[in-house]
Design a protein around this motif. Structure first.
Motif, PDB file in Angstrom:
ATOM      1  N   PHE A 161       0.835  -1.198   0.000  1.00  0.00           N
ATOM      2  CA  PHE A 161       0.000   0.000   0.000  1.00  0.00           C
ATOM      3  C   PHE A 161       0.871   1.250   0.000  1.00  0.00           C
ATOM      4  O   PHE A 161       1.979   1.244   0.539  1.00  0.00           O
ATOM      5  N   ARG A 162       0.321   2.305  -0.556  1.00  0.00           N
ATOM      6  CA  ARG A 162       0.893   3.627  -0.359  1.00  0.00           C
ATOM      7  C   ARG A 162       0.383   4.117   0.997  1.00  0.00           C
ATOM      8  O   ARG A 162      -0.825   4.224   1.215  1.00  0.00           O
ATOM      9  N   LYS A 163       1.278   4.407   1.927  1.00  0.00           N
ATOM     10  CA  LYS A 163       0.883   4.715   3.294  1.00  0.00           C
ATOM     11  C   LYS A 163      -0.051   5.932   3.370  1.00  0.00           C
ATOM     12  O   LYS A 163      -0.997   5.949   4.178  1.00  0.00           O
ATOM     13  N   GLU A 164       0.183   6.933   2.554  1.00  0.00           N
ATOM     14  CA  GLU A 164      -0.648   8.123   2.612  1.00  0.00           C
ATOM     15  C   GLU A 164      -2.094   7.807   2.221  1.00  0.00           C
ATOM     16  O   GLU A 164      -3.032   8.482   2.680  1.00  0.00           O
ATOM     17  N   VAL A 165      -2.297   6.770   1.413  1.00  0.00           N
ATOM     18  CA  VAL A 165      -3.654   6.360   1.053  1.00  0.00           C
ATOM     19  C   VAL A 165      -4.347   5.748   2.271  1.00  0.00           C
ATOM     20  O   VAL A 165      -5.510   6.025   2.552  1.00  0.00           O
ATOM     21  N   LEU A 166      -3.621   4.901   3.005  1.00  0.00           N
ATOM     22  CA  LEU A 166      -4.190   4.325   4.227  1.00  0.00           C
ATOM     23  C   LEU A 166      -4.516   5.416   5.239  1.00  0.00           C
ATOM     24  O   LEU A 166      -5.517   5.326   5.955  1.00  0.00           O
ATOM     25  N   ASP A 167      -3.670   6.428   5.299  1.00  0.00           N
ATOM     26  CA  ASP A 167      -3.932   7.535   6.213  1.00  0.00           C
ATOM     27  C   ASP A 167      -5.222   8.263   5.844  1.00  0.00           C
ATOM     28  O   ASP A 167      -5.929   8.782   6.712  1.00  0.00           O
ATOM     29  N   GLN A 168      -5.542   8.285   4.570  1.00  0.00           N
ATOM     30  CA  GLN A 168      -6.741   8.979   4.104  1.00  0.00           C
ATOM     31  C   GLN A 168      -8.015   8.156   4.296  1.00  0.00           C
ATOM     32  O   GLN A 168      -9.042   8.688   4.723  1.00  0.00           O
ATOM     33  N   VAL A 169      -7.957   6.865   3.982  1.00  0.00           N
ATOM     34  CA  VAL A 169      -9.185   6.055   3.938  1.00  0.00           C
ATOM     35  C   VAL A 169      -9.368   5.173   5.170  1.00  0.00           C
ATOM     36  O   VAL A 169     -10.454   4.630   5.386  1.00  0.00           O
ATOM     37  N   GLY A 170      -8.322   5.014   5.981  1.00  0.00           N
ATOM     38  CA  GLY A 170      -8.410   4.140   7.137  1.00  0.00           C
ATOM     39  C   GLY A 170      -7.937   2.733   6.833  1.00  0.00           C
ATOM     40  O   GLY A 170      -7.541   2.419   5.705  1.00  0.00           O
ATOM     41  N   LEU A 171      -8.006   1.866   7.835  1.00  0.00           N
ATOM     42  CA  LEU A 171      -7.518   0.498   7.702  1.00  0.00           C
ATOM     43  C   LEU A 171      -8.694  -0.465   7.565  1.00  0.00           C
ATOM     44  O   LEU A 171      -9.803  -0.071   7.214  1.00  0.00           O
ATOM     45  N   TYR A 172      -8.445  -1.737   7.816  1.00  0.00           N
ATOM     46  CA  TYR A 172      -9.522  -2.723   7.744  1.00  0.00           C
ATOM     47  C   TYR A 172     -10.507  -2.521   8.902  1.00  0.00           C
ATOM     48  O   TYR A 172     -10.106  -2.096   9.987  1.00  0.00           O
ATOM     49  N   PRO A 173     -11.780  -2.835   8.717  1.00  0.00           N
ATOM     50  CA  PRO A 173     -12.739  -2.716   9.829  1.00  0.00           C
ATOM     51  C   PRO A 173     -12.455  -3.778  10.893  1.00  0.00           C
ATOM     52  O   PRO A 173     -12.504  -4.973  10.611  1.00  0.00           O
ATOM     53  N   ASP A 174     -12.163  -3.342  12.095  1.00  0.00           N
ATOM     54  CA  ASP A 174     -11.814  -4.267  13.174  1.00  0.00           C
ATOM     55  C   ASP A 174     -12.906  -5.303  13.442  1.00  0.00           C
ATOM     56  O   ASP A 174     -12.615  -6.437  13.830  1.00  0.00           O
ATOM     57  N   GLU A 175     -14.155  -4.929  13.248  1.00  0.00           N
ATOM     58  CA  GLU A 175     -15.267  -5.815  13.581  1.00  0.00           C
ATOM     59  C   GLU A 175     -15.348  -7.038  12.671  1.00  0.00           C
ATOM     60  O   GLU A 175     -16.012  -8.028  13.005  1.00  0.00           O
ATOM     61  N   PHE A 176     -14.690  -7.006  11.513  1.00  0.00           N
ATOM     62  CA  PHE A 176     -14.847  -8.090  10.543  1.00  0.00           C
ATOM     63  C   PHE A 176     -14.124  -9.368  10.970  1.00  0.00           C
ATOM     64  O   PHE A 176     -14.488 -10.450  10.550  1.00  0.00           O
ATOM     65  N   PHE A 177     -13.059  -9.264  11.734  1.00  0.00           N
ATOM     66  CA  PHE A 177     -12.216 -10.388  12.160  1.00  0.00           C
ATOM     67  C   PHE A 177     -11.527 -11.037  10.957  1.00  0.00           C
ATOM     68  O   PHE A 177     -10.323 -11.007  10.835  1.00  0.00           O
ATOM     69  N   ILE A 178     -12.306 -11.667  10.077  1.00  0.00           N
ATOM     70  CA  ILE A 178     -11.765 -12.207   8.833  1.00  0.00           C
ATOM     71  C   ILE A 178     -12.892 -12.267   7.804  1.00  0.00           C
ATOM     72  O   ILE A 178     -14.061 -12.430   8.168  1.00  0.00           O
ATOM     73  N   SER A 179     -12.530 -12.085   6.545  1.00  0.00           N
ATOM     74  CA  SER A 179     -13.440 -12.194   5.399  1.00  0.00           C
ATOM     75  C   SER A 179     -14.039 -10.840   5.012  1.00  0.00           C
ATOM     76  O   SER A 179     -14.677 -10.162   5.830  1.00  0.00           O
TER      77      SER A 179
END
Length: 317
Positions: A161-179
């Motif tokens: 990933f381009r780190k600045e993109v993650l900074d803009q849109v956020g990371l994975y939703p923690d609630e999903f766990f997997i999938s």
């Protein structure tokens, strides 16, 4: 991309692991040869009980070790990505091998020539057979695995990933766990105007290690998270289209494999926690919806999703 002039960016390699100390050791030995002032390694120990934490601290003290308070599943990657200092963040699983200096240089070059490139998905081959595996993209791997193309999916265990993109849109939703955490993040990246590409120019191997993962998890989380993915990101019409297309596939698999109970429980839990997902709702634009549909080069019907599942990555939690 060269080092001259000190312009080469810092890469962060984030490794997610859980109770696979022996397998992890082989990977970390490879990565140890890559560490330098411009490459760091972050190991996310997902609350292992096999001595992984002690092993990493003792054998690889130069690596950053992150240990969440509980097993977070696949989204445990978030903890490593959050502390990553690099301009580019590479995430791999503990049994993914072959990430070398050449691969990293190629990744850097791809990001350097295209400022709208938000993520690069690697080609993953089986370590023993050499066949393409871990395929999640909306195209036939038999036809497209050797070509670069734009995609609407993320191979979380083999991606940069381009780190600045993650900074803009956020990371994975923690609630999903997997999938479906990858599809959720991909939708947000594309909605922000960035592109996700698959490339065979960066190829890694999956030395598949299965250490007693409960078989019910995919049936439950695939189904529950289909609801949450749609509620968090899609507009009303597309929510209905998504669920009509996807739920029959997970239902058929659950019935076939004797996990119908978990499919029913997943639907119930998805509805039970719907108010929480509604609070996180940030619908993507109509233009992004159109692009997501156009990226599905093959007809996105039930047959396609049943076929694609044969190439999906295995559970790594």
């Amino acid at each position: 991309m060269g080092i001259a002039g000190g312009t080469m960016p810092l890469f962060s390699i984030v490794v997610l692991t859980y109770n696979r100390k022996e397998v992890l050791a082989e990977l970390l030995q490879q990565l140890d040869g890559l560490t330098s002032p411009v490459v760091e390694v972050v190991v996310v120990d997902n609350c292992s009980t096999d001595g992984t934490e002690e092993f990493v601290r003792a054998s690889f003290p130069a690596f950053t070790l992150v240990r969440p308070p509980e097993n977070m599943g696949a989204v445990g990657r978030n903890r490593g990505m959050a502390v990553a200092r690099g301009r580019f963040v590479i995430t791999i699983d503990d049994d993914i091998l072959g990430l070398d200096a050449t691969a990293i240089e190629r990744i850097g070059s791809m990001f350097a020539v295209d400022s709208r490139l938000g993520a690069v998905c690697f080609r993953v081959i089986d370590h023993y057979s050499g066949l393409v595996c871990n395929w999640c993209h909306p195209r036939d791997p038999g036809t497209y695995a050797e070509f670069s193309f734009e995609t609407n999916e993320i191979t979380e265990g083999a991606v940069a990933f381009r780190k600045e993109v993650l900074d803009q849109v956020g990371l994975y939703p923690d609630e999903f766990f997997i999938s479906h955490e990858g599809a959720d993040l991909a939708a947000r990246i594309i909605d922000r105007g960035y592109e996700i590409r698959y490339t065979p120019q960066v190829t890694v191997s999956h030395k598949y290690a299965q250490n007693a993962r409960p078989g019910w998890r995919r049936y439950y989380y695939d189904t529950r998270n289909d609801f949450w993915l749609a509620i968090r990101n899609y507009r009303p019409l597309f929510i209905m289209l998504h669920l009509v297309r996807r739920l029959p596939a997970t239902f058929i698999y659950a019935v076939r494999d004797g996990f119908l109970h978990y499919w029913v429980k997943a639907v119930g839990d998805a509805l039970l926690h719907l108010p929480e997902m509604m609070k996180q709702r940030r619908p993507i634009s109509r233009e992004t919806h159109l692009k997501l549909r156009l990226l599905n080069k093959e007809k996105p019907g039930l047959g396609f999703y049943l076929k694609r599942r044969l190439f999906a990555r295995r559970v790594k939690i």
